[in-house]
Design a protein around this motif. Structure first.
Motif, PDB file in Angstrom:
ATOM      1  N   THR A  42      17.766 -34.322  30.623  1.00 36.80           N
ATOM      2  CA  THR A  42      16.758 -34.867  31.520  1.00 36.80           C
ATOM      3  C   THR A  42      15.407 -34.367  31.049  1.00 36.80           C
ATOM      4  O   THR A  42      15.208 -33.168  30.895  1.00 36.80           O
ATOM      5  N   ALA A  43      14.489 -35.282  30.830  1.00 35.70           N
ATOM      6  CA  ALA A  43      13.153 -34.887  30.399  1.00 35.70           C
ATOM      7  C   ALA A  43      12.369 -34.421  31.626  1.00 35.70           C
ATOM      8  O   ALA A  43      12.202 -35.177  32.583  1.00 35.70           O
ATOM      9  N   PRO A  44      11.885 -33.178  31.622  1.00 34.33           N
ATOM     10  CA  PRO A  44      11.098 -32.703  32.756  1.00 34.33           C
ATOM     11  C   PRO A  44       9.723 -33.365  32.761  1.00 34.33           C
ATOM     12  O   PRO A  44       9.241 -33.855  31.741  1.00 34.33           O
ATOM     13  N   ALA A  45       9.100 -33.361  33.914  1.00 35.37           N
ATOM     14  CA  ALA A  45       7.747 -33.902  34.026  1.00 35.37           C
ATOM     15  C   ALA A  45       6.800 -33.072  33.164  1.00 35.37           C
ATOM     16  O   ALA A  45       7.054 -31.894  32.882  1.00 35.37           O
ATOM     17  N   ALA A  46       5.721 -33.691  32.732  1.00 37.78           N
ATOM     18  CA  ALA A  46       4.771 -33.021  31.837  1.00 37.78           C
ATOM     19  C   ALA A  46       4.193 -31.754  32.460  1.00 37.78           C
ATOM     20  O   ALA A  46       3.855 -30.808  31.753  1.00 37.78           O
ATOM     21  N   ASP A  47       4.088 -31.718  33.783  1.00 33.58           N
ATOM     22  CA  ASP A  47       3.497 -30.546  34.433  1.00 33.58           C
ATOM     23  C   ASP A  47       4.541 -29.548  34.947  1.00 33.58           C
ATOM     24  O   ASP A  47       4.212 -28.615  35.650  1.00 33.58           O
ATOM     25  N   SER A  48       5.824 -29.738  34.577  1.00 35.67           N
ATOM     26  CA  SER A  48       6.841 -28.793  35.043  1.00 35.67           C
ATOM     27  C   SER A  48       6.655 -27.448  34.360  1.00 35.67           C
ATOM     28  O   SER A  48       6.237 -27.371  33.210  1.00 35.67           O
ATOM     29  N   PRO A  49       6.974 -26.373  35.076  1.00 34.98           N
ATOM     30  CA  PRO A  49       6.732 -25.032  34.536  1.00 34.98           C
ATOM     31  C   PRO A  49       7.634 -24.701  33.348  1.00 34.98           C
ATOM     32  O   PRO A  49       8.736 -25.219  33.219  1.00 34.98           O
ATOM     33  N   SER A  50       7.134 -23.812  32.513  1.00 40.63           N
ATOM     34  CA  SER A  50       7.874 -23.343  31.350  1.00 40.63           C
ATOM     35  C   SER A  50       8.559 -22.022  31.693  1.00 40.63           C
ATOM     36  O   SER A  50       8.004 -21.200  32.420  1.00 40.63           O
TER      37      SER A  50
ATOM     38  N   ASP B  76       7.448 -18.445  32.285  1.00 35.68           N
ATOM     39  CA  ASP B  76       6.602 -18.126  31.132  1.00 35.68           C
ATOM     40  C   ASP B  76       5.180 -17.946  31.637  1.00 35.68           C
ATOM     41  O   ASP B  76       4.781 -18.530  32.638  1.00 35.68           O
ATOM     42  N   GLY B  77       4.412 -17.142  30.962  1.00 32.58           N
ATOM     43  CA  GLY B  77       3.032 -16.906  31.377  1.00 32.58           C
ATOM     44  C   GLY B  77       2.251 -16.236  30.282  1.00 32.58           C
ATOM     45  O   GLY B  77       2.732 -16.045  29.166  1.00 32.58           O
ATOM     46  N   THR B  78       1.039 -15.889  30.622  1.00 33.07           N
ATOM     47  CA  THR B  78       0.156 -15.218  29.684  1.00 33.07           C
ATOM     48  C   THR B  78       0.231 -13.720  29.923  1.00 33.07           C
ATOM     49  O   THR B  78       0.198 -13.266  31.062  1.00 33.07           O
ATOM     50  N   ALA B  79       0.347 -12.974  28.847  1.00 34.86           N
ATOM     51  CA  ALA B  79       0.362 -11.518  28.946  1.00 34.86           C
ATOM     52  C   ALA B  79      -0.854 -10.966  28.228  1.00 34.86           C
ATOM     53  O   ALA B  79      -1.320 -11.519  27.235  1.00 34.86           O
ATOM     54  N   SER B  80      -1.393  -9.884  28.753  1.00 38.99           N
ATOM     55  CA  SER B  80      -2.532  -9.239  28.095  1.00 38.99           C
ATOM     56  C   SER B  80      -2.380  -7.735  28.292  1.00 38.99           C
ATOM     57  O   SER B  80      -1.620  -7.274  29.125  1.00 38.99           O
ATOM     58  N   GLY B  81      -3.094  -7.008  27.514  1.00 44.35           N
ATOM     59  CA  GLY B  81      -3.015  -5.565  27.614  1.00 44.35           C
ATOM     60  C   GLY B  81      -4.367  -4.933  27.330  1.00 44.35           C
ATOM     61  O   GLY B  81      -5.300  -5.571  26.868  1.00 44.35           O
ATOM     62  N   THR B  82      -4.478  -3.667  27.661  1.00 42.92           N
ATOM     63  CA  THR B  82      -5.688  -2.910  27.362  1.00 42.92           C
ATOM     64  C   THR B  82      -5.295  -1.624  26.680  1.00 42.92           C
ATOM     65  O   THR B  82      -4.172  -1.145  26.815  1.00 42.92           O
ATOM     66  N   GLU B  83      -6.214  -1.084  25.941  1.00 45.45           N
ATOM     67  CA  GLU B  83      -5.959   0.188  25.280  1.00 45.45           C
ATOM     68  C   GLU B  83      -5.912   1.283  26.342  1.00 45.45           C
ATOM     69  O   GLU B  83      -6.769   1.338  27.228  1.00 45.45           O
ATOM     70  N   ALA B  84      -4.924   2.139  26.267  1.00 46.55           N
ATOM     71  CA  ALA B  84      -4.735   3.170  27.276  1.00 46.55           C
ATOM     72  C   ALA B  84      -5.936   4.097  27.337  1.00 46.55           C
ATOM     73  O   ALA B  84      -6.437   4.571  26.327  1.00 46.55           O
TER      74      ALA B  84
END
Length: 115
Positions: free
Chosen positions: A37-45, A102-110
């Protein structure tokens, strides 16, 4: 020590009669894949992790999912845009270890707050 032929033949015949029933039981235990089934274009990853020993592409096919990416080294799994039905099917699949959005991950220097 050699096994006499008169003993080996009955054992081989008995094993041969068991083989078809074992194959039939194995075939009955294998599930048929769900139609894709092809998910909708805006369905989450999602990132789907499967247990060691399971093929990520095969697990995706069982749920009717077309993976965006298949991972086989650091992570054993795949990423895909999923419909709610596919998400439910994957979370119920015994070979699936986890399903995470799925999402965006980011980090900072400790210590400095800068990266």
């Amino acid at each position: 020590m050699r096994t006499p032929l008169r003993l080996a033949l009955p054992v081989a015949a008995a094993l041969a009669t068991l083989a078809p029933s074992a194959s039939a039981a194995t075939a009955a235990a294998v599930r048929e894949p769900v139609p894709h089934t092809a998910p909708a274009a805006d369905s989450p990853s999602y990132i789907v992790t499967v247990h060691r020993g399971f093929d990520p592409a095969a697990v995706a096919a069982l749920a009717g999912v077309t993976p965006d990416h298949v991972y086989r080294h650091t992570l054993n799994g795949f990423s895909a845009h999923l419909t709610p039905e596919q998400l439910a099917a994957l979370t119920a699949e015994p070979g699936v270890a986890s399903v995470a959005a799925d999402g965006t991950a980011s980090g900072t220097e400790a210590g400095t707050g800068a990266f």
